[in-house]
Write an enzyme that holds these catalytic residues in place. Structure first.
Site, short mmCIF file in Angstrom:
data_model
loop_
_atom_site.label_atom_id
_atom_site.label_comp_id
_atom_site.label_asym_id
_atom_site.label_seq_id
_atom_site.Cartn_x
_atom_site.Cartn_y
_atom_site.Cartn_z
N CYS A 7 45.44 40.45 30.58
CA CYS A 7 45.68 41.09 31.88
C CYS A 7 46.98 41.89 31.78
O CYS A 7 47.43 42.21 30.67
CB CYS A 7 45.71 40.07 33.02
SG CYS A 7 47.04 38.86 32.94
N ARG A 13 46.08 36.24 36.00
CA ARG A 13 44.65 36.21 35.70
C ARG A 13 44.32 35.69 34.30
O ARG A 13 43.48 34.79 34.16
CB ARG A 13 44.06 37.61 35.88
CG ARG A 13 44.06 38.06 37.32
CD ARG A 13 43.81 39.55 37.45
NE ARG A 13 44.91 40.33 36.88
CZ ARG A 13 44.93 41.65 36.77
NH1 ARG A 13 43.88 42.35 37.16
NH2 ARG A 13 45.97 42.26 36.27
N ASP A 123 43.90 41.96 40.95
CA ASP A 123 45.22 41.40 40.66
C ASP A 123 45.72 40.62 41.88
O ASP A 123 45.90 41.21 42.95
CB ASP A 123 46.17 42.56 40.33
CG ASP A 123 47.52 42.07 39.82
OD1 ASP A 123 47.83 40.88 40.01
OD2 ASP A 123 48.23 42.89 39.22
P1 4NP Z 1 48.52 39.42 36.06
O1 4NP Z 1 49.31 39.73 37.41
O2 4NP Z 1 48.33 40.74 35.34
O3 4NP Z 1 47.23 38.83 36.50
O4 4NP Z 1 49.37 38.44 35.27
C1 4NP Z 1 50.53 40.41 37.43
C2 4NP Z 1 51.70 39.74 37.23
C3 4NP Z 1 52.90 40.41 37.27
C4 4NP Z 1 52.92 41.78 37.52
C5 4NP Z 1 51.74 42.45 37.70
C6 4NP Z 1 50.53 41.78 37.66
N1 4NP Z 1 54.16 42.46 37.57
O5 4NP Z 1 54.15 43.66 37.87
O6 4NP Z 1 55.21 41.87 37.34
#
Ligand code: 4NP
Length: 151
Positions: A7, A13, A123
């Site tokens: 991800c 995710r 997300d």
């Molecule tokens: P992930 O969610 O891709 O599902 O782990 C996110 C976690 C952090 C960030 C973006 C998406 N961020 O911009 O820090």
């Protein structure tokens, strides 16, 4: 079989996907090597988001020991399948592929349950607990199909 879940941050995710698939593989008595990574570098070394840990825990899955890392090109050599969560992850990983063989390993994870639809796992980072419950359900269904396809 070796599977990598990818991800953006590797704290919401893909750590849930890793934990869910590992749990299902253990239940099915299957030997699948599973890891996860993020395309971004912001959260390297961190635990999963507390809401991801909490949600997985509700379903009896411990992901608290996992630590975020960034996707790297040699992941194409180490893994048979690379499941990404959304189109942006897909584009970021595909941009690093060195060959047709690398590219063929990459698939949108929800295509396992709904082939060809290219549906994203939303997300949940900026939302509340409900987003994490939804992500868990989507990933659980997709991971059932990964298990079925590996049998
Ligand atoms: P992930 O969610 O891709 O599902 O782990 C996110 C976690 C952090 C960030 C973006 C998406 N961020 O911009 O820090």
């Amino acid at each position: 079989m070796k599977v990598l879940m990818v991800c953006l941050g590797n704290i919401c995710r893909s750590p849930m996907a890793e934990g869910i698939l590992r749990h299902k593989a253990e239940e099915a008595g299957m030997d699948i090597e599973i890891d996860s990574a993020g395309t971004g570098a912001w959260h390297i070394g961190e635990k999963p988001d507390s809401r991801a840990i909490f949600t997985a825990n509700k379903f009896g899955i411990d992901i608290s020991y996992q630590r975020a890392r960034q996707f790297r090109i040699d992941d194409f050599d180490k893994f048979d399948w690379i499941y990404v969560m959304d189109r942006s992850n897909y584009a970021d990983v595909l941009a690093q592929a060195r060959s047709e063989e690398d590219s063929k390993k990459v698939e949108m994870i929800l295509n396992m349950a709904q082939p060809g639809k290219d549906m994203p796992v939303p997300d949940p980072y900026y939302g509340g607990d409900e987003g994490f419950n939804n992500v868990f359900k989507l990933l659980s269904t997709a991971c059932d199909e990964i298990i079925n396809s590996a049998k």
